[in-house]
Write an enzyme that holds these catalytic residues in place. Structure first.
Site, mmCIF file in Angstrom:
data_model
loop_
_atom_site.group_PDB
_atom_site.id
_atom_site.type_symbol
_atom_site.label_atom_id
_atom_site.label_comp_id
_atom_site.label_asym_id
_atom_site.label_seq_id
_atom_site.Cartn_x
_atom_site.Cartn_y
_atom_site.Cartn_z
ATOM 1 N N ARG A 31 0.851 -1.208 0.000
ATOM 2 C CA ARG A 31 0.000 0.000 0.000
ATOM 3 C C ARG A 31 0.879 1.248 0.000
ATOM 4 N NH1 ARG A 31 -1.509 1.881 4.640
ATOM 5 N NH2 ARG A 31 -2.127 -0.099 5.549
ATOM 6 N N TYR A 37 -16.454 15.956 -16.054
ATOM 7 C CA TYR A 37 -17.020 14.607 -15.977
ATOM 8 C C TYR A 37 -18.120 14.553 -14.901
ATOM 9 C CZ TYR A 37 -17.245 9.662 -14.742
ATOM 10 O OH TYR A 37 -17.682 8.417 -14.445
ATOM 11 N N ASP A 79 -7.902 18.074 -14.953
ATOM 12 C CA ASP A 79 -8.182 16.700 -15.385
ATOM 13 C C ASP A 79 -7.770 16.636 -16.855
ATOM 14 O OD1 ASP A 79 -9.336 14.405 -16.458
ATOM 15 O OD2 ASP A 79 -11.112 14.509 -15.184
ATOM 16 N N LYS A 91 -8.653 5.443 -19.291
ATOM 17 C CA LYS A 91 -8.973 5.921 -20.637
ATOM 18 C C LYS A 91 -7.743 5.795 -21.556
ATOM 19 C CE LYS A 91 -12.972 6.491 -18.881
ATOM 20 N NZ LYS A 91 -13.030 7.033 -17.595
HETATM 21 N N1 PLP Z 1 -12.342 12.242 -15.572
HETATM 22 C C1 PLP Z 1 -12.823 12.024 -16.802
HETATM 23 C C2 PLP Z 1 -12.673 13.080 -17.842
HETATM 24 C C3 PLP Z 1 -13.470 10.823 -17.089
HETATM 25 O O1 PLP Z 1 -13.981 10.610 -18.302
HETATM 26 C C4 PLP Z 1 -13.581 9.831 -16.067
HETATM 27 C C5 PLP Z 1 -14.247 8.525 -16.279
HETATM 28 O O2 PLP Z 1 -15.178 8.354 -16.973
HETATM 29 C C6 PLP Z 1 -13.062 10.100 -14.819
HETATM 30 C C7 PLP Z 1 -12.442 11.312 -14.598
HETATM 31 C C8 PLP Z 1 -13.169 9.093 -13.687
HETATM 32 O O3 PLP Z 1 -12.253 8.073 -13.870
HETATM 33 P P1 PLP Z 1 -12.497 6.547 -13.382
HETATM 34 O O4 PLP Z 1 -13.705 6.058 -14.119
HETATM 35 O O5 PLP Z 1 -11.221 5.881 -13.757
HETATM 36 O O6 PLP Z 1 -12.736 6.593 -11.928
#
Ligand code: PLP
Length: 387
Positions: free
Chosen positions: A48, A100, A172, A197
């Site tokens: 961890r 998101y 992000d 992604k």
């Molecule tokens: N940020 C964006 C732009 C995303 O498209 C996503 C997931 O769909 C996330 C964050 C969250 O990531 P995770 O699904 O790996 O938790």
């Protein structure tokens, strides 16, 4: 001189295994490591707190994002949550409105439980963005291109505004990837990825990343991560490290296909609006050309001139574009943000920020662009004909 991203993606964190000479680092499954003596600690102690595969992946991504340190989390949401745990009760977050849906939900429905306040602001209009800051604002959270409206935000200008108000700027960078945008170079403090992604790129692993270029900030984030435990699993780490080696090739090729599809869609009589920063008609086109490195990404959204039912019908009747949330992998996906990726927005916030029900979002994959266009065209025309 610093090597190119493609070269670093293959070599940084992938040094040959000293024990065997293997060109691919072995997968270390151990959860605990033998120590030299009681009270003396080796490089690793408990997984961890740190593991060889995670360490290697973190060094790769830190390098690609021009940062000094990275941390790998179980998912993108765990990474975002890790960053928000730097805040205390009474602090305030400014979040972009084109983010998101899961980030919206985390900020508004979980983080707010610990007494952290959240305001949503658009980030294209920098005056509106700055007006959302208060004396308590400690963190601003933005995405560029935005999700799902593909807005382009001036990251350097947002960093200046955040710093003027004593706040950190987190970006992000899931959509752009370090191939196209490197927010730390533009003054951001934290870069976040859903490694699920483009970094992984094959829809087969979950992961999240934070990258910083400040040792103190890294130490604080590390303390929270080790104390709370949402670390990336070993097998996911292996798959994401493997995916990163082809990141630039995938992102550039998929972006080329997205530009082609954006042009085709914008010329189709049944399509009323195409949101893609690579189109000259996009309000963020010039900024994207400056801020993004030679391409505009492989995500795009569009609206049909027909009814809401038509939209759902089109999203359900493509064959190569599969109806699914997520994005950034080799297979193309189609979805309706209002009922899928952004369903966790309050309906009023969705309406206010333009995430209309008729919007369709595409994640353009690695299939041949002619096949992808044929698939979309037949779905759009089948619906138009049935009216
Ligand atoms: N940020 C964006 C732009 C995303 O498209 C996503 C997931 O769909 C996330 C964050 C969250 O990531 P995770 O699904 O790996 O938790």
């Amino acid at each position: 001189s610093v090597m190119h991203i493609r070269t670093r993606a293959v070599h940084v964190g992938n040094e040959k295994d000293p024990a065997t000479g293997a060109v691919v680092p072995p997968i270390h499954v151990a959860s605990t490591f033998v120590q030299p003596a009681a009270g003396e600690w080796g490089e690793f102690d408990y997984a961890r707190s740190g593991s060889p595969n995670r360490c290697a992946l973190q060094s790769t991504i830190a390098s690609l994002e021009s940062g000094t340190h990275a941390l790998a989390y179980a998912t993108g949401m765990a990474a975002t949550h890790g960053a928000t745990m730097l805040l205390n009760a009474g602090d305030h977050i400014v979040a972009g409105s084109d983010i998101y849906g899961g980030t919206y939900r985390l900020l508004h429905k979980i983080v707010d439980r610990s007494g952290v306040r959240v305001s949503l602001s658009q980030t294209v209009d920098l005056d509106a963005f700055e007006a959302a800051f208060t004396d308590q604002t400690k963190l601003a959270w933005i995405e560029s291109p935005g999700n799902p409206l593909m807005t382009i935000t001036d990251i350097a200008a947002c960093a200046e505004i955040a710093h003027k108000h004593g706040a950190l700027l987190a970006v992000d960078n899931t959509f752009a990837t370090p191939v196209l945008t490197r927010p730390l170079e533009l003054g951001a403090d934290i870069v976040m990825h859903s490694a699920t992604k483009y970094l992984g790129g094959h829809s087969d692993a979950l992961g999240g990343i934070l990258v910083v270029s400040d040792r103190e900030l890294y130490d604080e984030l590390y303390f929270v991560q080790n104390a709370t435990g949402a670390v990336m699993g070993t097998f996911s780490t292996f798959l994401i490290a493997r995916g990163i080696k082809t990141l630039e090739l995938r992102v550039r090729e998929q972006s080329r296909s997205a530009l082609f599809l954006a042009h085709q869609l914008s010329q189709h009589p049944s399509v009323s609006r195409v949101l893609y920063p690579g189109l000259e008609s996009h309000p963020g086109h010039e900024l994207a050309t400056r801020q993004m490195d030679g391409a505009y990404g492989a995500m795009l959204s569009f609206e049909l001139s027909g009814s809401y039912q038509d939209t759902q019908q089109v999203a359900q009747s493509t064959r190569l574009f599969q109806l699914a949330v997520s994005l950034g992998a080799v297979e193309s996906l189609i979805e309706q943000p209002a009922s899928m990726s952004h369903a966790s927005y309050d309906a009023a916030d969705r309406q206010r920020h333009g995430i209309v029900d008729g919007l369709i979002r595409l994640s353009v994959g690695l299939e041949h662009p002619d096949d992808l266009w044929e698939d979309l065209r037949q779905a759009i025309e089948a619906v138009a004909e049935s009216c």
